[in-house]
Design a protein around this motif. Structure first.
Motif, short mmCIF file in Angstrom:
data_model
loop_
_atom_site.label_atom_id
_atom_site.label_comp_id
_atom_site.label_asym_id
_atom_site.label_seq_id
_atom_site.Cartn_x
_atom_site.Cartn_y
_atom_site.Cartn_z
N VAL A 68 9.93 5.66 -14.47
CA VAL A 68 10.46 5.24 -15.76
C VAL A 68 11.72 4.42 -15.49
O VAL A 68 12.62 4.88 -14.80
CB VAL A 68 10.79 6.46 -16.65
CG1 VAL A 68 11.31 6.01 -17.99
CG2 VAL A 68 9.58 7.36 -16.80
N SER A 69 11.76 3.21 -16.04
CA SER A 69 12.92 2.33 -15.85
C SER A 69 13.10 1.47 -17.08
O SER A 69 12.34 1.57 -18.04
CB SER A 69 12.75 1.46 -14.61
OG SER A 69 11.78 0.47 -14.84
N GLU A 70 14.08 0.58 -17.02
CA GLU A 70 14.31 -0.33 -18.15
C GLU A 70 13.16 -1.30 -18.34
O GLU A 70 13.01 -1.90 -19.40
CB GLU A 70 15.62 -1.08 -17.97
CG GLU A 70 15.68 -1.89 -16.71
CD GLU A 70 17.08 -2.36 -16.38
OE1 GLU A 70 17.18 -3.35 -15.65
OE2 GLU A 70 18.06 -1.76 -16.84
N ARG A 71 12.31 -1.44 -17.34
CA ARG A 71 11.13 -2.31 -17.45
C ARG A 71 9.94 -1.60 -18.06
O ARG A 71 8.90 -2.20 -18.28
CB ARG A 71 10.76 -2.87 -16.09
CG ARG A 71 11.79 -3.86 -15.57
CD ARG A 71 11.43 -4.35 -14.21
NE ARG A 71 11.67 -3.23 -13.29
CZ ARG A 71 11.46 -3.24 -12.00
NH1 ARG A 71 10.97 -4.29 -11.44
NH2 ARG A 71 11.73 -2.19 -11.26
N GLY A 72 10.05 -0.28 -18.26
CA GLY A 72 8.96 0.49 -18.86
C GLY A 72 8.51 1.61 -17.94
O GLY A 72 9.26 2.09 -17.09
N VAL A 73 7.27 2.01 -18.12
CA VAL A 73 6.69 3.11 -17.36
C VAL A 73 5.58 2.56 -16.48
O VAL A 73 4.72 1.80 -16.94
CB VAL A 73 6.12 4.19 -18.32
CG1 VAL A 73 5.50 5.33 -17.54
CG2 VAL A 73 7.20 4.69 -19.26
N SER A 74 5.59 2.93 -15.20
CA SER A 74 4.54 2.51 -14.28
C SER A 74 4.14 3.69 -13.41
O SER A 74 4.85 4.69 -13.34
CB SER A 74 5.01 1.34 -13.42
OG SER A 74 6.12 1.72 -12.64
N THR A 75 3.02 3.57 -12.76
CA THR A 75 2.55 4.63 -11.87
C THR A 75 3.44 4.69 -10.64
O THR A 75 3.81 3.67 -10.07
CB THR A 75 1.10 4.35 -11.44
OG1 THR A 75 0.30 4.18 -12.62
CG2 THR A 75 0.53 5.48 -10.62
N ASP A 76 3.75 5.91 -10.22
CA ASP A 76 4.60 6.11 -9.05
C ASP A 76 3.81 5.69 -7.80
O ASP A 76 2.72 6.21 -7.54
CB ASP A 76 4.99 7.59 -8.95
CG ASP A 76 6.05 7.85 -7.89
OD1 ASP A 76 6.22 7.00 -6.99
OD2 ASP A 76 6.68 8.91 -7.97
N PRO A 77 4.32 4.72 -7.04
CA PRO A 77 3.60 4.24 -5.86
C PRO A 77 3.26 5.35 -4.85
O PRO A 77 2.24 5.29 -4.18
CB PRO A 77 4.56 3.23 -5.22
CG PRO A 77 5.48 2.84 -6.30
CD PRO A 77 5.56 4.00 -7.23
N VAL A 78 4.09 6.35 -4.77
CA VAL A 78 3.83 7.47 -3.84
C VAL A 78 2.55 8.19 -4.25
O VAL A 78 1.76 8.60 -3.40
CB VAL A 78 5.03 8.45 -3.85
CG1 VAL A 78 4.74 9.69 -3.05
CG2 VAL A 78 6.28 7.75 -3.33
N LYS A 79 2.31 8.33 -5.54
CA LYS A 79 1.09 8.99 -6.01
C LYS A 79 -0.15 8.14 -5.77
O LYS A 79 -1.21 8.65 -5.49
CB LYS A 79 1.20 9.29 -7.52
CG LYS A 79 2.35 10.20 -7.86
CD LYS A 79 2.18 11.56 -7.24
CE LYS A 79 3.34 12.46 -7.62
NZ LYS A 79 3.26 13.76 -6.97
N VAL A 80 0.00 6.81 -5.84
CA VAL A 80 -1.12 5.91 -5.62
C VAL A 80 -1.51 5.93 -4.15
O VAL A 80 -2.70 5.89 -3.81
CB VAL A 80 -0.77 4.48 -6.07
CG1 VAL A 80 -1.89 3.51 -5.73
CG2 VAL A 80 -0.50 4.47 -7.58
N GLU A 81 -0.54 6.02 -3.25
CA GLU A 81 -0.83 6.07 -1.81
C GLU A 81 -1.71 7.26 -1.47
O GLU A 81 -2.58 7.16 -0.62
CB GLU A 81 0.47 6.18 -1.01
CG GLU A 81 1.25 4.90 -0.91
CD GLU A 81 2.54 5.07 -0.14
OE1 GLU A 81 2.68 6.07 0.61
OE2 GLU A 81 3.41 4.21 -0.28
N ALA A 82 -1.50 8.38 -2.14
CA ALA A 82 -2.27 9.58 -1.85
C ALA A 82 -3.74 9.40 -2.20
O ALA A 82 -4.61 10.00 -1.57
CB ALA A 82 -1.69 10.77 -2.64
#
Length: 77
Positions: A62-76
């Motif tokens: 979660v950031s000022e740019r919005g919500v995105s998938t956590d790259p660490v979770k995608v790597e798994a």
């Protein structure tokens, strides 16, 4: 009465307070702190992070740019 998700998001023992400006963030934090005190609850300072521009929350970033998938979770995957 204000809707909670306008200024914060609560999930179990996690409270994310957000705002678009520094002044609004201070105001939102003040409100949340007052409600916590009124409910006779306490925060653990060790677990608190204030004024972060980005944070991980439930597998998302979660950031000022919005919500995105956590790259660490995608790597798994």
């Amino acid at each position: 009465m204000r809707q909670a998700w306008v200024s914060c998001v609560v999930y179990l023992d996690i409270i994310l307070v957000h705002a678009s400006t520094y002044a609004a963030a201070l105001n939102n934090l003040r409100t949340v702190f007052e409600l916590i005190a009124k409910a006779n609850l306490r925060l653990n300072p060790v677990k608190c992070s204030l004024f972060r521009r980005q944070t991980s929350f439930l597998g998302h970033v979660v950031s000022e740019r919005g919500v995105s998938t956590d790259p660490v979770k995608v790597e798994a995957v």
